[in-house]
Design a protein around this motif. Structure first.
Motif, mmCIF file in Angstrom:
data_model
loop_
_atom_site.group_PDB
_atom_site.id
_atom_site.type_symbol
_atom_site.label_atom_id
_atom_site.label_comp_id
_atom_site.label_asym_id
_atom_site.label_seq_id
_atom_site.Cartn_x
_atom_site.Cartn_y
_atom_site.Cartn_z
ATOM 1 N N ASP A 77 0.820 -1.215 0.000
ATOM 2 C CA ASP A 77 0.000 0.000 0.000
ATOM 3 C C ASP A 77 0.854 1.264 0.000
ATOM 4 O O ASP A 77 0.428 2.312 -0.495
ATOM 5 N N LEU A 78 2.079 1.175 0.519
ATOM 6 C CA LEU A 78 2.935 2.355 0.585
ATOM 7 C C LEU A 78 3.665 2.632 -0.730
ATOM 8 O O LEU A 78 4.354 3.647 -0.852
ATOM 9 N N ALA A 79 3.496 1.756 -1.705
ATOM 10 C CA ALA A 79 4.068 2.016 -3.022
ATOM 11 C C ALA A 79 3.470 3.281 -3.624
ATOM 12 O O ALA A 79 4.088 3.930 -4.473
ATOM 13 N N GLY A 80 2.287 3.664 -3.152
ATOM 14 C CA GLY A 80 1.646 4.871 -3.642
ATOM 15 C C GLY A 80 2.451 6.131 -3.352
ATOM 16 O O GLY A 80 2.323 7.136 -4.068
ATOM 17 N N ALA A 134 8.148 8.555 -8.967
ATOM 18 C CA ALA A 134 9.459 7.949 -8.768
ATOM 19 C C ALA A 134 9.317 6.432 -8.646
ATOM 20 O O ALA A 134 8.255 5.914 -8.312
ATOM 21 N N ALA A 135 10.401 5.735 -8.928
ATOM 22 C CA ALA A 135 10.466 4.290 -8.734
ATOM 23 C C ALA A 135 11.539 4.015 -7.691
ATOM 24 O O ALA A 135 12.646 4.550 -7.769
ATOM 25 N N GLY A 136 11.190 3.192 -6.710
ATOM 26 C CA GLY A 136 12.183 2.932 -5.675
ATOM 27 C C GLY A 136 11.688 1.948 -4.644
ATOM 28 O O GLY A 136 10.653 1.294 -4.806
ATOM 29 N N THR A 137 12.442 1.852 -3.553
ATOM 30 C CA THR A 137 12.139 0.917 -2.480
ATOM 31 C C THR A 137 12.427 1.570 -1.135
ATOM 32 O O THR A 137 13.165 2.555 -1.060
ATOM 33 N N PHE A 138 11.855 0.993 -0.094
ATOM 34 C CA PHE A 138 12.079 1.504 1.265
ATOM 35 C C PHE A 138 12.097 0.319 2.221
ATOM 36 O O PHE A 138 11.272 -0.591 2.105
ATOM 37 N N VAL A 139 13.049 0.340 3.157
ATOM 38 C CA VAL A 139 13.145 -0.700 4.182
ATOM 39 C C VAL A 139 13.234 -0.022 5.542
ATOM 40 O O VAL A 139 14.016 0.914 5.730
ATOM 41 N N LEU A 140 12.426 -0.493 6.463
ATOM 42 C CA LEU A 140 12.465 -0.035 7.855
ATOM 43 C C LEU A 140 12.758 -1.241 8.726
ATOM 44 O O LEU A 140 12.061 -2.255 8.659
ATOM 45 N N GLU A 173 15.471 4.760 -8.078
ATOM 46 C CA GLU A 173 16.158 4.407 -9.316
ATOM 47 C C GLU A 173 16.835 5.652 -9.878
ATOM 48 O O GLU A 173 16.419 6.781 -9.593
ATOM 49 N N PRO A 174 17.906 5.471 -10.664
ATOM 50 C CA PRO A 174 18.631 6.625 -11.208
ATOM 51 C C PRO A 174 17.710 7.594 -11.914
ATOM 52 O O PRO A 174 16.787 7.207 -12.632
ATOM 53 N N GLY A 175 17.938 8.875 -11.688
ATOM 54 C CA GLY A 175 17.117 9.921 -12.298
ATOM 55 C C GLY A 175 17.550 11.273 -11.794
ATOM 56 O O GLY A 175 18.456 11.397 -10.972
#
Length: 271
Positions: free
Chosen positions: A53-56, A63-69, A241-243
């Motif tokens: 759900d947090l991909a929003g 943007a395209a990316g990832t997150f880790v907690l 991602e690169p940008g």
């Protein structure tokens, strides 16, 4: 919300997932991760929850990316885009944290501020002062990413920016957890110096530490750090991602995600 599992950087299971070898330390505890519930894994594994759900947050930012907690007490993680979270990329200037620790430990510098946030030239100078071989030994000791610092004869000068060194968002949070808890194999005073050098804000009941490396130029963007609140500490890593995105964009997205996960107050996560 889907529960998944992956091994810690120190464990062999994550090494298998990432296609690399990482030996298990003698005496490493085995058994379910505290607080993991049905997702608990055996043999030092870390329980993880995917938050699709947090991909929003990324989608709204274009943007395209990832997150880790990573919860350093319960040894559980929240992942946004688990596949990307395990992919390795060059760490860029977030590697200053490693360089600064080693430079302090070896006496190459006396002030963490001479490396962290001091610019690319200062970072390269610190690497030269430490020495490539000695730095490579410490990268291996920290179990940082794929541990591949290359060799000068290969033309791998800024190996943290151009490769071959790679690190995943999962691995960043493991390293940062050790730093946040002052558990890395360097003097506690040097880890305290990094705490001071990375301090972003002190709020009511929390402190935020971070380092951004999100300046575009075709490189992946990072914002990494940790939040300490009372007896709880969470390390985090955001990778884009690169940008062409600035450090402010990385931090703003990271703050929004930290607030959504109730690690930062909502007002701290407002973009």
């Amino acid at each position: 919300m889907r529960r998944i599992g992956y091994a810690s950087v120190a464990g062999a299971a994550l090494a298998a997932l990432l296609g690399c070898a990482a030996p298990r330390e003698e005496g490493e505890e085995s058994g379910p991760a505290p607080g993991a519930g049905n997702a608990a894994a055996v043999g030092g594994d870390v329980a993880a929850v995917e938050r699709a759900d947090l991909a929003g947050v990324f989608e709204r930012a274009g943007a395209a990316g990832t997150f880790v907690l990573y919860d350093t007490r319960d040894r559980t993680s929240v992942l946004v885009d688990p596949e990307r979270a395990r992919e390795r990329a060059v760490p860029g200037e977030t590697f200053e944290l490693v360089t600064a620790l080693v430079a302090l430990q070896t006496g190459a510098v006396s002030d963490a501020g001479a490396v962290v946030g001091a610019g690319g030239a200062a970072h390269r100078d610190a690497v030269e002062r430490v020495g490539r071989d000695r730095l490579a030994t410490w990268v291996d000791r920290f179990e940082y990413g794929d541990r591949d610092t290359g060799a000068p004869e290969d033309g791998s000068g800024d190996f943290w920016a151009r490769g071959p060194l790679g690190v995943s968002a999962v691995e960043q949070t493991e390293f940062l957890a050790g730093l946040a808890r002052r558990e890395l194999p360097v003097d506690a005073a040097h880890q305290e110096a990094l705490h001071a050098a990375t301090l972003v804000e002190e709020g009511a009941g929390h402190t935020l530490h971070g380092r951004a490396a999100c300046d575009g130029d075709g490189a992946p963007g990072w914002w990494v750090g940790w939040v300490a609140a009372g007896e709880r500490t969470h390390s985090f890593a955001l990778r884009l991602e690169p940008g062409e995105r600035g450090a402010g964009d990385c931090e703003a997205l990271g703050r929004e995600l930290l607030a959504a996960l109730d690690v930062l107050p909502r007002e701290s996560g407002t973009r």
